[in-house]
Scaffold this motif. Structure first.
Motif, PDB file in Angstrom:
ATOM      1  N   LEU A  55       0.377  -1.177   0.067  1.00 45.24           N
ATOM      2  CA  LEU A  55      -0.357  -0.204  -0.325  1.00 45.24           C
ATOM      3  C   LEU A  55       0.523   0.899  -0.247  1.00 45.24           C
ATOM      4  O   LEU A  55       0.521   1.628  -0.588  1.00 45.24           O
ATOM      5  CB  LEU A  55      -0.674   0.314   1.498  1.00 45.24           C
ATOM      6  CG  LEU A  55      -2.355  -0.700   1.405  1.00 45.24           C
ATOM      7  CD1 LEU A  55      -3.289  -1.282   2.459  1.00 45.24           C
ATOM      8  CD2 LEU A  55      -3.284  -0.906  -0.210  1.00 45.24           C
ATOM      9  N   ALA A  56       2.088   1.322   1.049  1.00 46.37           N
ATOM     10  CA  ALA A  56       2.341   2.356   1.010  1.00 46.37           C
ATOM     11  C   ALA A  56       3.030   2.945  -0.027  1.00 46.37           C
ATOM     12  O   ALA A  56       3.369   3.624  -0.719  1.00 46.37           O
ATOM     13  CB  ALA A  56       4.233   2.398   1.954  1.00 46.37           C
ATOM     14  N   ALA A  57       4.401   1.743  -0.749  1.00 48.14           N
ATOM     15  CA  ALA A  57       4.651   1.696  -2.094  1.00 48.14           C
ATOM     16  C   ALA A  57       3.660   2.003  -3.386  1.00 48.14           C
ATOM     17  O   ALA A  57       3.947   2.882  -4.354  1.00 48.14           O
ATOM     18  CB  ALA A  57       5.288   0.174  -3.012  1.00 48.14           C
ATOM     19  N   ALA A  58       2.367   1.329  -3.216  1.00 47.40           N
ATOM     20  CA  ALA A  58       1.679   1.968  -4.467  1.00 47.40           C
ATOM     21  C   ALA A  58       1.213   3.676  -4.294  1.00 47.40           C
ATOM     22  O   ALA A  58       1.228   4.537  -5.406  1.00 47.40           O
ATOM     23  CB  ALA A  58       0.133   1.442  -4.088  1.00 47.40           C
ATOM     24  N   ARG A  59       1.333   4.362  -3.108  1.00 52.10           N
ATOM     25  CA  ARG A  59       1.149   6.016  -2.502  1.00 52.10           C
ATOM     26  C   ARG A  59       2.739   6.195  -3.612  1.00 52.10           C
ATOM     27  O   ARG A  59       2.008   7.025  -4.477  1.00 52.10           O
ATOM     28  CB  ARG A  59       1.234   5.829  -1.325  1.00 52.10           C
ATOM     29  CG  ARG A  59      -0.405   5.611  -0.402  1.00 52.10           C
ATOM     30  CD  ARG A  59      -0.681   5.621   0.320  1.00 52.10           C
ATOM     31  NE  ARG A  59      -0.662   7.694   0.573  1.00 52.10           N
ATOM     32  CZ  ARG A  59      -1.810   7.599   0.968  1.00 52.10           C
ATOM     33  NH1 ARG A  59      -2.544   7.787   0.633  1.00 52.10           N
ATOM     34  NH2 ARG A  59      -1.696   9.453   1.136  1.00 52.10           N
ATOM     35  N   ILE A  60       3.411   5.963  -2.819  1.00 54.43           N
ATOM     36  CA  ILE A  60       4.642   6.427  -3.622  1.00 54.43           C
ATOM     37  C   ILE A  60       4.423   6.437  -5.264  1.00 54.43           C
ATOM     38  O   ILE A  60       5.297   7.100  -5.492  1.00 54.43           O
ATOM     39  CB  ILE A  60       5.761   5.576  -2.686  1.00 54.43           C
ATOM     40  CG1 ILE A  60       5.966   6.050  -0.917  1.00 54.43           C
ATOM     41  CG2 ILE A  60       7.106   6.110  -3.324  1.00 54.43           C
ATOM     42  CD1 ILE A  60       5.561   7.671  -0.925  1.00 54.43           C
ATOM     43  N   ALA A  61       4.425   5.611  -5.834  1.00 54.32           N
ATOM     44  CA  ALA A  61       4.160   5.409  -7.154  1.00 54.32           C
ATOM     45  C   ALA A  61       3.418   6.457  -7.455  1.00 54.32           C
ATOM     46  O   ALA A  61       3.971   6.818  -8.889  1.00 54.32           O
ATOM     47  CB  ALA A  61       4.090   3.948  -7.493  1.00 54.32           C
ATOM     48  N   LEU A  62       2.609   6.659  -7.494  1.00 51.53           N
ATOM     49  CA  LEU A  62       2.055   8.286  -7.301  1.00 51.53           C
ATOM     50  C   LEU A  62       2.475   9.848  -7.684  1.00 51.53           C
ATOM     51  O   LEU A  62       1.745  10.666  -8.016  1.00 51.53           O
ATOM     52  CB  LEU A  62       0.386   7.769  -7.312  1.00 51.53           C
ATOM     53  CG  LEU A  62      -0.521   6.773  -7.018  1.00 51.53           C
ATOM     54  CD1 LEU A  62      -1.444   6.901  -6.140  1.00 51.53           C
ATOM     55  CD2 LEU A  62      -0.393   6.832  -8.986  1.00 51.53           C
ATOM     56  N   GLN A  63       3.479   9.747  -7.030  1.00 46.59           N
ATOM     57  CA  GLN A  63       4.104  10.956  -6.378  1.00 46.59           C
ATOM     58  C   GLN A  63       5.306  10.530  -7.202  1.00 46.59           C
ATOM     59  O   GLN A  63       5.752   9.704  -8.058  1.00 46.59           O
ATOM     60  CB  GLN A  63       4.739  10.809  -4.624  1.00 46.59           C
ATOM     61  CG  GLN A  63       3.781  10.485  -4.259  1.00 46.59           C
ATOM     62  CD  GLN A  63       2.795  11.739  -3.977  1.00 46.59           C
ATOM     63  OE1 GLN A  63       2.879  12.493  -3.535  1.00 46.59           O
ATOM     64  NE2 GLN A  63       1.808  10.591  -3.048  1.00 46.59           N
ATOM     65  N   ALA A  64       4.760  12.218  -7.996  1.00 47.31           N
ATOM     66  CA  ALA A  64       6.619  12.771  -8.631  1.00 47.31           C
ATOM     67  C   ALA A  64       8.315  13.189  -8.006  1.00 47.31           C
ATOM     68  O   ALA A  64       7.576  12.274  -6.571  1.00 47.31           O
ATOM     69  CB  ALA A  64       6.479  14.456  -9.006  1.00 47.31           C
ATOM     70  N   ASP A  65       8.729  12.345  -8.845  1.00 49.12           N
ATOM     71  CA  ASP A  65      10.138  12.208  -8.435  1.00 49.12           C
ATOM     72  C   ASP A  65      10.443  11.248  -7.943  1.00 49.12           C
ATOM     73  O   ASP A  65      10.540  11.413  -6.321  1.00 49.12           O
ATOM     74  CB  ASP A  65      11.168  13.381  -7.972  1.00 49.12           C
ATOM     75  CG  ASP A  65      11.400  14.792  -8.856  1.00 49.12           C
ATOM     76  OD1 ASP A  65      11.035  14.603 -10.070  1.00 49.12           O
ATOM     77  OD2 ASP A  65      10.208  15.923  -8.674  1.00 49.12           O
TER      78      ASP A  65
END
Length: 156
Positions: A55-65
């Motif tokens: 879940l954490a990685a999926a959230r980060i995948a949506l972030q820039a940079d």
């Protein structure tokens, strides 16, 4: 939801290593501290951790940079995959502790990188960091209790 499924599927690799290299009689017969969790809790703990870290990685995948943060996430999954084969497969207790120490550092680095992008994602990594701390202490304790046992590999 698709990103979550991809990251969760990635967690199947270290999970498969845990299935391939089971504790068995060797682990059962080791001298372990009283605070060792029962074997039946490990799948529950790991299922929870894999869900949270995905879940954490999926959230980060949506972030820039996000490249460095996701690279660190991949690194910690890779390191995690090694532990079962080394500890349970090769019966190398000390080498297992070294792997957990490297894993702990990579999870910490991942958590810090996630915190720069998304506080909730970083918070989802904290249980993994806590578990890694506990697992390292347990691994070291098992090594210390068993390092002079007959039949142990020379570099256990």
């Amino acid at each position: 939801m698709t990103l979550f499924a991809i990251f969760l599927a990635t967690c199947a690799v270290p999970a498969a290593a845990g299935i391939l290299f089971k504790p068995g009689p060797w682990y059962r017969d080791l001298d372990k501290p009283d605070w060792t969790p029962p074997n039946r809790l490990f799948p529950v703990i790991w299922a929870t951790l894999y869900t949270l870290m995905s879940l954490a990685a999926a959230r980060i995948a949506l972030q820039a940079d996000n490249d460095p943060a996701l690279a660190l996430w991949g690194l910690q999954i890779t390191i995690s995959t090694l532990w079962s084969a080394v500890f349970f497969g090769q019966h190398r207790i000390l080498a297992g502790a070294v792997i957990i120490a490297l894993l702990w550092m990579s999870v910490l680095a991942t958590t810090v990188a996630f915190a720069r992008l998304d506080a909730l994602a970083a918070g989802m990594m904290v249980p993994y960091l806590a578990w890694g701390t506990f697992a390292l202490a347990l691994n070291i304790s098992v090594w210390r209790r068993n390092r002079n046992r007959a039949g142990m590999p020379a570099s256990s």
